[in-house]
Design a protein around this motif. Sequence first.
Motif, short mmCIF file in Angstrom:
data_model
loop_
_atom_site.label_atom_id
_atom_site.label_comp_id
_atom_site.label_asym_id
_atom_site.label_seq_id
_atom_site.Cartn_x
_atom_site.Cartn_y
_atom_site.Cartn_z
N ALA A 68 14.87 62.99 75.27
CA ALA A 68 14.50 63.85 74.14
C ALA A 68 14.81 65.32 74.43
O ALA A 68 14.71 65.79 75.56
N GLN A 69 15.15 66.04 73.37
CA GLN A 69 15.25 67.50 73.41
C GLN A 69 13.84 68.06 73.24
O GLN A 69 13.20 67.86 72.21
N PRO A 70 13.28 68.73 74.26
CA PRO A 70 11.91 69.23 74.13
C PRO A 70 11.77 70.25 73.02
O PRO A 70 12.63 71.13 72.86
N THR A 71 10.71 70.10 72.25
CA THR A 71 10.30 71.13 71.30
C THR A 71 9.33 72.08 71.97
O THR A 71 9.45 73.29 71.85
N GLY A 72 8.37 71.53 72.68
CA GLY A 72 7.43 72.37 73.41
C GLY A 72 6.22 71.61 73.88
O GLY A 72 6.12 70.38 73.74
N LEU A 73 5.27 72.37 74.45
CA LEU A 73 4.05 71.80 75.01
C LEU A 73 2.82 72.37 74.32
O LEU A 73 2.76 73.57 74.00
N LEU A 74 1.84 71.50 74.08
CA LEU A 74 0.48 71.91 73.74
C LEU A 74 -0.34 71.72 75.00
O LEU A 74 -0.33 70.63 75.59
N VAL A 75 -1.05 72.77 75.43
CA VAL A 75 -1.78 72.68 76.69
C VAL A 75 -3.27 72.85 76.46
O VAL A 75 -3.70 73.67 75.64
N SER A 76 -4.05 72.06 77.18
CA SER A 76 -5.51 72.18 77.17
C SER A 76 -5.95 72.55 78.57
O SER A 76 -5.75 71.77 79.51
N LEU A 77 -6.56 73.73 78.70
CA LEU A 77 -6.94 74.25 80.01
C LEU A 77 -8.45 74.44 80.07
O LEU A 77 -9.02 75.26 79.34
N LEU A 91 6.96 72.14 95.66
CA LEU A 91 6.32 73.23 94.94
C LEU A 91 6.68 73.26 93.46
O LEU A 91 5.82 73.50 92.61
N MET A 92 7.96 73.04 93.15
CA MET A 92 8.41 73.16 91.76
C MET A 92 9.38 72.04 91.41
O MET A 92 10.58 72.25 91.23
N PRO A 93 8.87 70.81 91.31
CA PRO A 93 9.75 69.68 90.96
C PRO A 93 10.35 69.90 89.58
O PRO A 93 9.67 70.32 88.65
N ARG A 94 11.63 69.61 89.47
CA ARG A 94 12.35 69.90 88.23
C ARG A 94 12.56 68.61 87.43
O ARG A 94 13.27 67.72 87.88
N PRO A 95 11.96 68.51 86.25
CA PRO A 95 12.19 67.32 85.41
C PRO A 95 13.64 67.27 84.95
O PRO A 95 14.26 68.30 84.67
N GLN A 96 14.19 66.06 84.88
CA GLN A 96 15.62 65.88 84.61
C GLN A 96 15.90 65.86 83.10
O GLN A 96 16.46 64.91 82.55
N VAL A 97 15.51 66.95 82.43
CA VAL A 97 15.63 67.01 80.97
C VAL A 97 17.07 66.99 80.52
O VAL A 97 17.46 66.22 79.63
N ALA A 98 17.91 67.84 81.11
CA ALA A 98 19.31 67.92 80.68
C ALA A 98 20.04 66.61 80.92
O ALA A 98 20.80 66.14 80.07
N ALA A 99 19.80 66.01 82.08
CA ALA A 99 20.45 64.72 82.38
C ALA A 99 19.97 63.64 81.42
O ALA A 99 20.77 62.81 80.96
N GLY A 100 18.67 63.64 81.11
CA GLY A 100 18.15 62.64 80.19
C GLY A 100 18.79 62.75 78.81
O GLY A 100 19.18 61.73 78.22
N MET A 101 18.91 63.96 78.31
CA MET A 101 19.53 64.15 76.99
C MET A 101 20.99 63.69 77.00
O MET A 101 21.45 63.01 76.08
N ALA A 102 21.71 64.09 78.05
CA ALA A 102 23.13 63.73 78.12
C ALA A 102 23.32 62.22 78.24
O ALA A 102 24.22 61.65 77.62
N LEU A 103 22.49 61.57 79.02
CA LEU A 103 22.61 60.13 79.20
C LEU A 103 22.23 59.37 77.93
O LEU A 103 22.85 58.37 77.59
N ARG A 104 21.22 59.87 77.23
CA ARG A 104 20.85 59.23 75.95
C ARG A 104 21.99 59.32 74.95
O ARG A 104 22.35 58.34 74.29
N ARG A 105 22.59 60.49 74.86
CA ARG A 105 23.70 60.65 73.91
C ARG A 105 24.92 59.83 74.30
O ARG A 105 25.68 59.38 73.44
N SER A 106 25.11 59.63 75.60
CA SER A 106 26.28 58.88 76.07
C SER A 106 26.14 57.38 75.82
O SER A 106 27.14 56.67 75.74
N GLY A 107 24.89 56.89 75.74
CA GLY A 107 24.66 55.46 75.59
C GLY A 107 24.95 54.66 76.84
O GLY A 107 25.02 53.42 76.78
N LEU A 108 25.06 55.33 77.99
CA LEU A 108 25.44 54.64 79.22
C LEU A 108 24.27 53.90 79.88
O LEU A 108 24.47 52.95 80.63
N LEU A 109 23.04 54.35 79.62
CA LEU A 109 21.87 53.68 80.20
C LEU A 109 21.28 52.71 79.19
O LEU A 109 21.06 53.06 78.03
#
Length: 291
Positions: A44-53, A154-172
């Motif tokens: 998915a292309q992120p729209t954003g986060l709602l946070v409860s603190l 410390l700062m794990p990076r979610p694979q957002v760009a790869a996920g979007m590209a793979l979804r659009r490619s239909g390879l997974l």
Amino acid sequence: PAWLTMTTDPCPEPMAALLGYTDSYYRGWLLAAINLSDLAAAGAQPTGLLVSLVLPADMAVGSFLRLLDGIDGCCVAGQARVLGGNLKEGPRWELTATAVGTCDTPPMSRSGAGAGDVVVVIGDLGPFWAGYFATTRRLAVSEADLERLMRNVLMPRPQVAAGMALRRSGLLRACLDNSDGLYPSLLTLAAANGLGVLVDLAEVRFPPPVLAVADRLGIDPVRFALGWGDWQLIGATRPEHLSEVRALCDRLGVSATPIGTLVAGGRVEISYQGVVGPLMPLDSQRFLPAS
């Protein structure tokens, strides 16, 4: 057409805090990363986060601002932003977020794979636990190697760009994020498709800093790959599409590593040094007596 994708998750105490990194920036980053990683698994292309603190009344303003900076920092890295949320006082830290995203083609899911599909990991294998042991055992590794390893702690990076590209490619044909460790994630993938998984890590090429830590501990670096922490995606692709998956990820600067095959049956087994046997459940599985 557009598909709306949503997920919600709380944030546990991060490993960073357990290692003595008390800056609340890392806790804010992890809150966003946990939720954005689920969007990445759908492509998915992120729209954003709602946070409860929910935060203690005696929290310093500076610490609160660092927490917000951490959330914002991960959102920027994941192509998202904070949409709003809730803030209140409470006896202890309770951080929860809901991530919202969209897909312009059907989102990826955990089901849809078949026997013979290659299981591939999108992202690093091993830096999280190598960084943990390099720090706790005070191993003699270079400053550059330690910095690279601790990035995943410390700062794990979610694979957002790869996920979007793979979804659009239909390879997974199926995809999920590795949030609980390799065994629970592979078991989930297997169960969702009525199959089993035969894991083989013999051909995995670990990053040099991971190999350096494994060498100093005298253990096989495979052990670092079995746990949670590196926030990869785990996907299934047809063997003839593997080279395309790897090429796509390489263009994005992300590793794509085949780690096994989907097979008939419901077991998760590993082939290791010529012996095949069950991959042991080393990590947390929800609502099981052995957890």
